[in-house]
Design a protein around this motif. Structure first.
Motif, mmCIF file in Angstrom:
data_model
loop_
_atom_site.group_PDB
_atom_site.id
_atom_site.type_symbol
_atom_site.label_atom_id
_atom_site.label_comp_id
_atom_site.label_asym_id
_atom_site.label_seq_id
_atom_site.Cartn_x
_atom_site.Cartn_y
_atom_site.Cartn_z
ATOM 1 N N ALA A 228 -75.244 32.097 73.707
ATOM 2 C CA ALA A 228 -74.557 31.619 74.920
ATOM 3 C C ALA A 228 -73.219 30.966 74.629
ATOM 4 O O ALA A 228 -72.441 30.713 75.554
ATOM 5 C CB ALA A 228 -75.451 30.641 75.678
ATOM 6 N N ALA A 229 -72.927 30.684 73.361
ATOM 7 C CA ALA A 229 -71.607 30.142 73.020
ATOM 8 C C ALA A 229 -70.516 31.192 73.199
ATOM 9 O O ALA A 229 -69.330 30.867 73.196
ATOM 10 C CB ALA A 229 -71.605 29.616 71.587
ATOM 11 N N ASN A 230 -70.910 32.459 73.381
ATOM 12 C CA ASN A 230 -69.977 33.545 73.670
ATOM 13 C C ASN A 230 -69.984 33.783 75.185
ATOM 14 O O ASN A 230 -71.051 33.929 75.791
ATOM 15 C CB ASN A 230 -70.417 34.807 72.922
ATOM 16 C CG ASN A 230 -69.544 36.006 73.225
ATOM 17 O OD1 ASN A 230 -69.729 36.656 74.252
ATOM 18 N ND2 ASN A 230 -68.612 36.313 72.339
ATOM 19 N N SER A 231 -68.813 33.824 75.811
ATOM 20 C CA SER A 231 -68.748 33.913 77.272
ATOM 21 C C SER A 231 -69.369 35.208 77.798
ATOM 22 O O SER A 231 -70.043 35.202 78.832
ATOM 23 C CB SER A 231 -67.297 33.801 77.737
ATOM 24 O OG SER A 231 -66.499 34.822 77.164
ATOM 25 N N ARG A 232 -69.166 36.307 77.086
ATOM 26 C CA ARG A 232 -69.754 37.576 77.534
ATOM 27 C C ARG A 232 -71.277 37.518 77.468
ATOM 28 O O ARG A 232 -71.972 37.947 78.402
ATOM 29 C CB ARG A 232 -69.218 38.723 76.673
ATOM 30 C CG ARG A 232 -69.800 40.077 77.013
ATOM 31 C CD ARG A 232 -69.116 41.174 76.218
ATOM 32 N NE ARG A 232 -69.728 42.461 76.453
ATOM 33 C CZ ARG A 232 -69.276 43.611 75.953
ATOM 34 N NH1 ARG A 232 -68.187 43.621 75.198
ATOM 35 N NH2 ARG A 232 -69.896 44.749 76.205
ATOM 36 N N ALA A 233 -71.786 36.963 76.381
ATOM 37 C CA ALA A 233 -73.238 36.824 76.245
ATOM 38 C C ALA A 233 -73.792 35.883 77.308
ATOM 39 O O ALA A 233 -74.885 36.109 77.847
ATOM 40 C CB ALA A 233 -73.579 36.312 74.845
ATOM 41 N N ALA A 234 -73.041 34.819 77.625
ATOM 42 C CA ALA A 234 -73.487 33.872 78.646
ATOM 43 C C ALA A 234 -73.657 34.563 79.994
ATOM 44 O O ALA A 234 -74.630 34.314 80.728
ATOM 45 C CB ALA A 234 -72.490 32.723 78.760
ATOM 46 N N HIS A 235 -72.716 35.454 80.340
ATOM 47 C CA HIS A 235 -72.837 36.206 81.596
ATOM 48 C C HIS A 235 -74.074 37.101 81.575
ATOM 49 O O HIS A 235 -74.783 37.221 82.584
ATOM 50 C CB HIS A 235 -71.582 37.042 81.832
ATOM 51 C CG HIS A 235 -70.418 36.250 82.349
ATOM 52 N ND1 HIS A 235 -70.361 35.762 83.635
ATOM 53 C CD2 HIS A 235 -69.273 35.842 81.752
ATOM 54 C CE1 HIS A 235 -69.231 35.098 83.812
ATOM 55 N NE2 HIS A 235 -68.553 35.127 82.685
ATOM 56 N N GLU A 236 -74.343 37.734 80.436
ATOM 57 C CA GLU A 236 -75.514 38.602 80.339
ATOM 58 C C GLU A 236 -76.805 37.804 80.492
ATOM 59 O O GLU A 236 -77.765 38.264 81.113
ATOM 60 C CB GLU A 236 -75.506 39.344 79.005
ATOM 61 C CG GLU A 236 -74.400 40.388 78.888
ATOM 62 C CD GLU A 236 -74.520 41.215 77.620
ATOM 63 O OE1 GLU A 236 -75.568 41.115 76.947
ATOM 64 O OE2 GLU A 236 -73.572 41.954 77.306
ATOM 65 N N ILE A 237 -76.838 36.609 79.912
ATOM 66 C CA ILE A 237 -78.025 35.758 80.027
ATOM 67 C C ILE A 237 -78.266 35.394 81.493
ATOM 68 O O ILE A 237 -79.392 35.476 81.998
ATOM 69 C CB ILE A 237 -77.845 34.484 79.174
ATOM 70 C CG1 ILE A 237 -77.826 34.827 77.692
ATOM 71 C CG2 ILE A 237 -78.961 33.469 79.461
ATOM 72 C CD1 ILE A 237 -77.326 33.711 76.788
ATOM 73 N N CYS A 238 -77.210 34.988 82.176
ATOM 74 C CA CYS A 238 -77.350 34.532 83.565
ATOM 75 C C CYS A 238 -77.661 35.682 84.517
ATOM 76 O O CYS A 238 -78.160 35.442 85.622
ATOM 77 C CB CYS A 238 -76.078 33.811 84.005
ATOM 78 S SG CYS A 238 -75.800 32.264 83.118
ATOM 79 N N ASP A 239 -77.385 36.915 84.106
ATOM 80 C CA ASP A 239 -77.659 38.070 84.966
ATOM 81 C C ASP A 239 -79.126 38.463 84.969
ATOM 82 O O ASP A 239 -79.555 39.258 85.825
ATOM 83 C CB ASP A 239 -76.817 39.276 84.509
ATOM 84 C CG ASP A 239 -75.341 39.121 84.877
ATOM 85 O OD1 ASP A 239 -75.033 38.272 85.730
ATOM 86 O OD2 ASP A 239 -74.498 39.844 84.282
ATOM 87 N N VAL A 240 -79.913 37.915 84.046
ATOM 88 C CA VAL A 240 -81.338 38.265 83.996
ATOM 89 C C VAL A 240 -82.077 37.482 85.091
ATOM 90 O O VAL A 240 -82.036 36.244 85.106
ATOM 91 C CB VAL A 240 -81.942 37.931 82.615
ATOM 92 C CG1 VAL A 240 -83.434 38.243 82.597
ATOM 93 C CG2 VAL A 240 -81.223 38.728 81.521
ATOM 94 N N PRO A 241 -82.744 38.154 86.030
ATOM 95 C CA PRO A 241 -83.446 37.441 87.110
ATOM 96 C C PRO A 241 -84.512 36.491 86.565
ATOM 97 O O PRO A 241 -85.242 36.816 85.634
ATOM 98 C CB PRO A 241 -84.092 38.580 87.916
ATOM 99 C CG PRO A 241 -83.302 39.808 87.570
ATOM 100 C CD PRO A 241 -82.869 39.618 86.149
ATOM 101 N N GLY A 242 -84.561 35.291 87.146
ATOM 102 C CA GLY A 242 -85.591 34.326 86.776
ATOM 103 C C GLY A 242 -85.260 33.446 85.596
ATOM 104 O O GLY A 242 -86.055 32.582 85.223
#
Length: 583
Positions: A228-242
């Motif tokens: 999550a320290a990477n902005s692109r990865a952070a967006h991918e994490i937040c896109d996962v429902p739940g």
């Protein structure tokens, strides 16, 4: 606790307790660790490092492992080369930790690898689903801990793709080991970016949503926190429902241990650097969960939870309301009073500054004893760096609140702030601006003005006016403060001096002065002309360059507000007009 379970079978109970269980966990001295390591060598000469090479570690155990890693070259137990290997040589000879992993392999494969091996060979065997692929992943973990260069070698050999494939296999232990390896690689910014370019992040997050064991949850959280320290990865994490709901569960101290709480808070801190994420996280009720973590007795958990709250702060009114509903203010003031850790104090002050943007919270901060606590903390840090969050908190707390302005004076805050301004060369520019902003807010109260006058605030303010080229913001706040102070008759008398009036006129005339600065300088002169010592001020202005300056403003300036002020000043300079206005 996962670390404890791994260590208990290998180390005496007293050993691991002395390292892990006593708070504060992060305070481990190298000398003590070396002493305990010497004891361990006596107990198990063949492999004193066994058991420390776990990738699922709390922050404290990681620190222990770092110390032990530095000890490895001194122990004579490793075969690693001190210099870069040539292309024809194996990357590394197995050290003791690696030998422990090798011992679990079949004799033929272990004998082959023991001769010297390269990372691509291991990855090739893992990719082809070798029967002992799980043990080979463990071996890579051991090698990574022993030598950080291994991470780069894994990446060069397309190891991220291999480990992504391992995440789809049925063997849960192998999947978790792959996650440990990827999480370790994600400590490097470049590798973190490479991981974010694949589908690894979302795969690991989906495993987290279905994980049930404490060990699996902790391992997955630690890796995702690093991703999550990477902005692109952070967006991918937040896109996962739940995902937000699940993170909120991990912050529950009653259901999960401190290590899970801490890493969940660390994940929130990384995700909340993005504005869209911080608002969505707050809507999921995570602010309340983080607020409850402020009751923790572990400094690292407190630090990470506070960091997450700071990152979640936003000027959005609804967001501030969520912080209010979490009941943070009493907990924050208690931490400021009781915790001496400098970083925790700074994070607490940053949050109080944020909460004090709202008038209701200024009252709550005062009622909780926050004003004396802030003043005392500033006193204790006068000769230390980074007083900024405390000064900004005081500035916001006393804004538009007469009761709080009195409370700051009664706590000794006026003396502290004027002292900082007088010694401004010892502070950063932002610290001087914050201290002066607080003085400006406090100056609307009459007894504060009298005290400031006695403390010599005028001299300090005019000294600030010399910094127009380098610190224009500081100069602007200083003139605004003079304008607020000059309602006091004693201060009017000290301002009715040739040198001080000329300084204000020079600011109006200067081509480098901002228009707002010219306006407030003219407003200060007008206030003095209309004050008790108006005759003295009028005569001094007539003798100097002021008349020509104001005539030029009237004739040439495009600033209508400044022209109106100049017209009023010229009108007031005529004794007859002044008498008519007075009548």
């Amino acid at each position: 606790e996962a670390v404890r379970d791994r260590m208990q079978s290998l180390l005496p109970t007293s050993f691991w307790r002395s390292l892990v269980s006593k708070p504060p966990r992060q305070q481990i001295r190298v000398s003590r660790c070396r002493k305990l390591l010497a004891q361990r060598r006596q107990q198990c000469p063949s492999n004193p490092f066994r058991g420390f090479a776990s990738a699922s570690m709390t922050s404290n155990a990681k620190q222990v492992a770092d110390i032990l890693a530095r000890e490895l070259p001194k122990s004579g137990l490793t075969g690693g080369a001190a210099s870069e290997p040539s292309k024809d040589e194996p990357l590394m000879k197995p050290g003791e930790d690696a030998m422990d992993a090798l011992s679990k392999l079949s004799p033929g494969l272990a004998a082959e690898l023991n001769k010297g091996y390269k990372v691509p060979d291991l990855l090739r065997l893992i990719r082809t689903k070798h029967p002992e692929a799980g043990e080979l992943v463990k071996l890579l973990i051991m090698l990574q801990i022993a030598d950080q260069r291994i991470m780069q070698e894994i990446d060069k050999a397309d190891g991220i793709a291999v480990l992504a494939e391992v995440l789809q296999r049925d063997n849960e232990d192998m999947r978790l080991d792959a996650v440990r390896l990827l999480g370790g690689m994600a400590t490097d910014a470049a590798l973190r970016n490479r991981i974010a370019e694949t589908d690894v992040v979302q795969r690991v997050v989906k495993h987290l949503l279905s994980a049930t064991s404490d060990e699996a949850i902790l391992t997955l959280l630690m890796a995702i926190r690093n991703f999550a320290a990477n902005s692109r990865a952070a967006h991918e994490i937040c896109d996962v429902p739940g995902v937000y709901r699940r993170i909120g569960e991990f912050l529950n101290a009653k259901r999960f241990n401190e290590a899970v709480n801490e890493n969940a808070a660390g994940l929130v801190a990384n995700l909340a650097r993005d504005t869209d994420h911080k608002l969505a996280i707050a809507r999921a009720g995570i602010v309340l969960s983080l607020g409850l973590l402020l009751e923790s007795t572990y400094l690292e958990t407190l630090r990470v939870a506070l960091h997450a709250l700071v990152n979640l702060s936003h000027t959005d009114k609804v967001q501030i309301s969520r912080f209010e509903e979490a009941g943070l203010i009493p907990r924050l003031v208690r931490l400021l009073k009781t915790i001496g850790d400098a970083q925790i104090q700074e994070l607490v002050a940053t949050l109080l500054e944020y909460l004090a943007l709202k008038f209701k919270n200024r009252v709550l901060i005062r009622d909780a004893g926050g004003i004396p606590a802030l003043v005392e903390t500033i006193k204790s840090r006068m000769h230390l760096p980074n007083k900024l969050p405390f000064l900004e908190a005081i500035r916001n707390v006393c804004d538009e609140s007469d009761v709080n302005k009195v409370a700051v004076r009664e706590a000794g805050g006026v003396e502290v702030l004027v002292g900082i301004l007088k010694d401004r060369t010892s502070n950063s520019q932002k610290e001087n601006e914050a201290a002066l902003g607080a003085i400006h807010n406090l100056a609307s109260e009459s007894r504060n003005r009298s005290l400031m006058h006695k403390l010599g605030v005028l001299t300090a303010l005019f000294d600030c006016l010399d910094d127009i080229q380098e610190h224009p913001v500081l100069v602007y706040i200083a003139v605004r403060t003079l304008h607020r102070l000059c309602v006091d008759e004693g201060i009017q008398y000290d301002l009715a001096k040739r040198s001080r009036l000329d300084t204000l006129v020079d600011l109006i005339q200067s081509s480098t002065s901002a228009e707002k600065l010219k306006e407030v300088s003219a407003a200060t002169i007008l206030a003095l002309i209309q004050g008790k010592y108006h005759d003295d001020v009028r005569e001094l202005l007539k003798e100097g360059p002021a008349v020509n300056v104001f005539m030029m403003v009237i004739g040439n300036s495009e600033n209508s507000a400044l022209k109106d002020l100049a017209n009023s000043i010229m009108f007031s300079l005529n004794p007859r007009n002044s008498g008519e206005r007075k009548a």
